[in-house]
Design a protein around this motif. Structure first.
Motif, short mmCIF file in Angstrom:
data_model
loop_
_atom_site.label_atom_id
_atom_site.label_comp_id
_atom_site.label_asym_id
_atom_site.label_seq_id
_atom_site.Cartn_x
_atom_site.Cartn_y
_atom_site.Cartn_z
N ILE A 1 -36.86 51.18 -66.75
CA ILE A 1 -36.01 50.67 -67.97
C ILE A 1 -34.90 49.78 -67.46
O ILE A 1 -34.55 48.70 -67.92
N LEU A 2 -34.36 50.62 -66.27
CA LEU A 2 -33.07 49.78 -66.06
C LEU A 2 -33.27 48.86 -64.86
O LEU A 2 -33.73 49.41 -63.86
N GLN A 3 -32.75 47.70 -64.91
CA GLN A 3 -32.92 46.71 -63.96
C GLN A 3 -31.47 46.43 -63.58
O GLN A 3 -30.96 45.41 -64.24
N GLU B 1 -21.39 47.56 -73.19
CA GLU B 1 -21.78 48.83 -72.50
C GLU B 1 -22.14 49.70 -73.73
O GLU B 1 -23.44 50.31 -73.65
N LEU B 2 -21.76 49.69 -74.85
CA LEU B 2 -22.15 50.61 -75.96
C LEU B 2 -23.38 50.08 -76.41
O LEU B 2 -24.43 50.90 -76.74
N MET B 3 -23.59 48.64 -76.49
CA MET B 3 -24.90 48.19 -77.05
C MET B 3 -26.05 48.49 -76.09
O MET B 3 -27.19 49.07 -76.20
N HIS B 4 -25.78 48.41 -74.83
CA HIS B 4 -26.67 48.52 -73.66
C HIS B 4 -27.11 49.94 -73.53
O HIS B 4 -28.31 50.15 -73.56
N SER B 5 -26.20 50.79 -73.86
CA SER B 5 -26.62 52.40 -73.76
C SER B 5 -27.74 52.65 -74.71
O SER B 5 -28.40 53.37 -74.82
N GLU B 6 -27.21 52.10 -76.08
CA GLU B 6 -28.21 52.33 -77.13
C GLU B 6 -29.52 51.81 -76.95
O GLU B 6 -30.57 52.47 -77.39
N ALA C 1 -34.99 45.05 -78.21
CA ALA C 1 -34.82 45.85 -77.04
C ALA C 1 -36.09 46.69 -77.21
O ALA C 1 -36.59 47.25 -76.02
N GLU C 2 -36.30 47.09 -78.28
CA GLU C 2 -37.67 48.17 -78.49
C GLU C 2 -38.87 47.33 -77.87
O GLU C 2 -39.67 47.99 -77.27
N LYS C 3 -38.92 46.01 -78.39
CA LYS C 3 -40.17 45.50 -78.00
C LYS C 3 -40.26 45.04 -76.44
O LYS C 3 -41.23 45.43 -75.62
N ILE C 4 -39.06 44.97 -75.79
CA ILE C 4 -38.93 45.05 -74.28
C ILE C 4 -39.46 46.61 -73.64
O ILE C 4 -40.15 46.61 -72.67
N GLY C 5 -38.74 47.47 -74.32
CA GLY C 5 -39.25 48.83 -74.23
C GLY C 5 -40.78 49.18 -73.93
O GLY C 5 -41.12 49.53 -72.98
N GLN C 6 -41.36 48.56 -75.02
CA GLN C 6 -42.89 48.64 -75.23
C GLN C 6 -43.39 47.93 -74.03
O GLN C 6 -44.42 48.39 -73.32
N ARG D 1 -30.38 42.57 -63.64
CA ARG D 1 -30.34 42.10 -65.27
C ARG D 1 -28.95 42.31 -65.81
O ARG D 1 -28.35 41.59 -66.49
N TRP D 2 -28.58 43.87 -65.78
CA TRP D 2 -27.36 44.19 -66.26
C TRP D 2 -26.15 43.70 -65.73
O TRP D 2 -25.35 43.25 -66.68
N ASP D 3 -26.19 43.27 -64.56
CA ASP D 3 -24.87 42.48 -63.91
C ASP D 3 -25.03 41.39 -64.39
O ASP D 3 -23.73 40.88 -64.72
N GLU D 4 -25.85 40.58 -64.54
CA GLU D 4 -25.90 39.25 -64.94
C GLU D 4 -25.39 39.27 -66.54
O GLU D 4 -24.61 38.43 -66.56
#
Ligand code: PEP
Ligand code: MN
Length: 375
Positions: A314-316, A346-351, A300-305, A319-322
């Protein structure tokens, strides 16, 4: 298949007294005063069944303190005479065995660095032929149950029936909270193969850090291990070896006082073995789950970069719905409730989002500085 060992129960060779059985003493005997004073304080706690002290120390690098040597045997004699505590030392050669026997040491132990070497173990076993003394065998440095069993068999074949195994954890290349990975399943496997063999835990060498000793000790007792070997020094801050993991005799008594002992009614070996095995399976899976979550965060950090470099939000939402849709369907097929799966995701996603936001908001200079400090 069970191992064919000829074993006498623990209580035939050590006063088990108050439970749990505790063997304690400094990592190394340093001076006569340090050893004798530590022994007195340990004896005063009323919780100790034997005094340990290393006098021949197997050190990783030459030039470090390699133990006080044979003179330490005299100090152990004095500690025993004054406190009544039986004594135990590590032996790594036939000569060590001879000297320890001559000095009246009550119990011998084979260290992790000796158990790995069948030549060394055989030399020790040969020196023990015809002698009636209890011997404890630490697990080898590397996670190899056969080597541990082999060492126990060699000593047992020499006629030593007052035998115990000490679980001190295993060396691992991976960094972890422990100095030596407990790998509980290896100890459990040994217990399953030789249920009559007393198993003692060494939380000091597993933790490498005094704060974890209580936790590891409790876990060992929960796995129905018969005793603990804990390093204790009158002033750990100035200990010549293993300073970080030693505790004062008072701290040791406090750790022991806070251990929960299972009630005798549930001391059913078969039940405990089954429970221990199931728990060890759970432990392994939990470790994997945490490891996988950590790996997910790194990605996730790599994606962030990547998003930052390419000016993407950040949020699409799509993608999250999928993710939510696909994972809950999959989880449902595996009999996990959709509510639970959703909460977990949700917990993992918010982190992940929190981590990505951190990356987005970090200035170029901040990132460069961080790279430098990690280089
Ligand atoms: C010790 O007990 O001090 C020691 C050297 O332990 P191990 O053999 O477990 O490393
Ligand atoms: Mn030590």
């Amino acid at each position: 298949m069970k191992l064919n060992l000829n074993i006498q129960p623990l209580h035939t060779w050590i006063k088990t007294g108050k439970e749990p059985l505790v063997i304690a003493g400094p990592c190394s005997a340093e001076t006569e005063d340090q050893l004798v004073a530590t022994a007195h304080l340990l004896a005063q706690t009323g919780r100790i069944s034997a005094l340990r002290a290393g006098i021949w120390k197997p050190r990783t690098r030459p030039g470090e303190f390699e133990g006080i040597g044979s003179i330490g045997l005299e100090w152990l004699k004095r500690a025993k005479a004054e406190t009544g505590l039986p004594t135990t030392v590590e032996v790594a050669t036939g000569k060590h065995v001879e000297e320890a026997l001559k000095a009246g040491v009550d119990i011998l132990w084979v260290g992790a660095r000796s158990t790995v070497n069948p030549f060394t173990v055989q030399e020790i076993a040969d020196a023990l032929k015809g002698v009636d003394i209890p011997v404890m065998v630490k697990n080898p440095v590397n996670p190899d149950l056969s080597l541990w069993i082999g060492a126990l068999e060699r000593i047992n074949n020499a006629g030593i029936t007052k035998l115990a195994a000490i679980h001190r954890g295993f060396s691992s290349y991976e960094k972890s909270a422990f100095r030596n990975e407990p790998m509980w399943d290896i100890a459990i496997n040994l217990k399953t193969l030789a249920p009559e063999l007393p198993l003692i835990n060494d939380p000091s060498h597993i933790s490498g850090n005094r704060d974890l000793i209580g936790y590891i000790s409790q876990k060992a007792l929960d796995l129905d291990m018969q005793g603990l070997m804990i390093e204790s020094h009158i002033d750990p801050s100035v200990a010549w070896t293993d300073a970080k993991q030693q505790v004062t005799p008072a701290a040791l008594a406090d750790i022991i006082d806070h251990l929960a002992l299972r009630k005798p009614e549930i001391r059913n070996a078969e039940l405990n073995d089954k429970l221990a095995e199931l728990r060890s399976q759970i432990d392994k899976i939990d470790d994997l789950v945490i490891q996988k979550i950590a790996e997910r965060m790194q990605i996730a950090e790599k994606i962030g970069q990547y998003k930052k470099d390419n000016n993407i939000t950040i949020l699409q939402v799509n993608r999250w719905d999928e993710i939510l849709q696909k994972r809950t369907n999959y989880a449902k097929a595996l009999k996990l409730s959709p509510e639970f799966t959703e909460k977990l995701l949700e917990l993992m996603h918010s982190e992940s989002i929190r981590k990505q936001t951190e990356i987005m908001n970090k200035s170029e200079a901040g990132q460069a500085a961080e790279k430098l400090t990690h280089a």
